[in-house]
Design an enzyme around this catalytic site. Structure first.
Site, PDB file in Angstrom:
ATOM      1  N   HIS A 179      -6.160   2.604  -4.687  1.00 30.55           N
ATOM      2  CA  HIS A 179      -6.225   2.783  -3.230  1.00 30.55           C
ATOM      3  C   HIS A 179      -6.956   4.075  -2.852  1.00 30.55           C
ATOM      4  CE1 HIS A 179      -5.241   1.635   0.777  1.00 30.55           C
ATOM      5  NE2 HIS A 179      -4.228   2.457   0.962  1.00 30.55           N
ATOM      6  N   HIS A 205       4.129  -2.229   3.490  1.00 33.24           N
ATOM      7  CA  HIS A 205       4.184  -0.825   3.081  1.00 33.24           C
ATOM      8  C   HIS A 205       5.580  -0.519   2.541  1.00 33.24           C
ATOM      9  CE1 HIS A 205       0.618  -0.782   5.666  1.00 33.24           C
ATOM     10  NE2 HIS A 205       0.246   0.278   4.981  1.00 33.24           N
ATOM     11  N   ASP A 251       0.855  -1.191   0.000  1.00 31.47           N
ATOM     12  CA  ASP A 251       0.000   0.000   0.000  1.00 31.47           C
ATOM     13  C   ASP A 251       0.887   1.236   0.000  1.00 31.47           C
ATOM     14  OD1 ASP A 251      -2.155  -1.651   0.089  1.00 31.47           O
ATOM     15  OD2 ASP A 251      -2.955  -0.917   2.000  1.00 31.47           O
ATOM     16  N   HIS A 266      -7.550   8.720   0.246  1.00 33.81           N
ATOM     17  CA  HIS A 266      -7.301   7.829   1.378  1.00 33.81           C
ATOM     18  C   HIS A 266      -8.228   8.113   2.563  1.00 33.81           C
ATOM     19  CE1 HIS A 266      -4.901   5.404   4.292  1.00 33.81           C
ATOM     20  NE2 HIS A 266      -4.565   4.742   3.190  1.00 33.81           N
TER      21      HIS A 266
END
Length: 275
Positions: free
Chosen positions: A142, A241, A91, A146
């Site tokens: 994504h 990540h 991500d 966010h």
């Protein structure tokens, strides 16, 4: 009251009634329009946080139980429990200088991954996005900003959070973005999953993650490897990540370990086509 006054009063009453009726019609129209902007008002908008119950015995963890409706909306958190396949995902909310090194390691092992990126990541790092795509990785959605998708009650805003990212990707690569969406922060509702599905996207959760995203509080190499190795299981959707210095430095060892354990890395296209 003379005749002229009566006529005048009737006219005033008539005009008032006409205006009142017009206002009712306008209000009704606005209310109807407002209702069409609500995101699937017949479904629950209760927000849930994705979680799973970790295991250290090589078997798949159990997912959230109170929101098991997620299975009804093209949502995945794990693959085949009888197949030693891992779906490695990252991500990416911003670039911290690690991603090209991660891509180098993935290339060394001929290992595909999926990178879930926000809109600003695409616009700020077009060369990295192009490299990801050209080297066989999936660049996935994504969201634009966010935020919790479960908190969005306007359909146009909801669509923009997803579609603006795919548009930015197409501008950079000239190709359509793979239709996989990772809900920011793992927050979701039945409504958000349904609307994601209606846009043609699958929602991708995960069956492994650990606290790796604090740049100034990185886990040690040994701690990270122990977490990853002890909780590896068939069909795992692994969430890491790329801003993690530890992940970048241990990735070569992790991929080697998985290979020695008989695991193969594949993309989400393999997962969804098997279902």
């Amino acid at each position: 009251m003379n005749q002229n006054n009566k006529v005048r009063n009737y006219l005033i009453i008539g005009v008032c009634m006409l205006l009142f009726g017009t206002l009712i019609t306008i209000n009704s129209s606005l209310t109807s329009k407002s209702m069409t902007q609500l995101v699937n008002p017949s479904l629950s908008t209760q927000e849930y946080n994705w979680y799973f119950n970790p295991r250290n015995d090589g078997k798949q963890p159990n997912p959230i139980q109170e929101a098991n409706f997620f299975r009804n909306y093209s949502s995945y958190y794990v693959g085949d429990p009888n197949e030693k396949v891992i779906y490695l995902s990252f991500d990416a909310g911003y670039e911290s200088g690690n991603t090209n090194n991660i891509l180098d390691t993935l290339k060394k092992h001929n290992a595909p991954a999926q990178f879930f990126v926000v809109e600003s990541y695409i616009k700020n790092n077009p060369d990295i996005i192009k490299r990801m795509e050209q080297e066989g990785h999936l660049v996935c959605n994504h969201s634009k900003s966010h935020k919790s998708m479960a908190s969005i009650n306007d359909l146009d805003e909801f669509k923009k959070e997803i579609l603006s990212v795919s548009e930015a990707y197409k501008e950079v690569t000239g190709k359509e973005m793979p239709k996989y969406f990772r809900p920011p922060m793992g927050k979701f509702s039945e409504t958000s999953l349904k609307n994601t599905q209606d846009l043609g996207y699958s929602s991708i959760f995960w069956s492994f993650a650990y606290v790796d995203w604090y740049e100034n509080k990185q886990p040690t190499h040994e701690y990270a490897k122990d977490k990853i190795y002890s909780r590896t299981h068939p069909g795992a959707i692994v969430l890491l990540h790329p801003n993690s210095k530890t992940n970048t430095e241990i990735l070569d060892e992790v991929l080697t370990h998985w290979e020695q354990e008989g695991y193969t890395l594949k993309t989400l296209d393999y997962l969804t086509k098997k279902k």
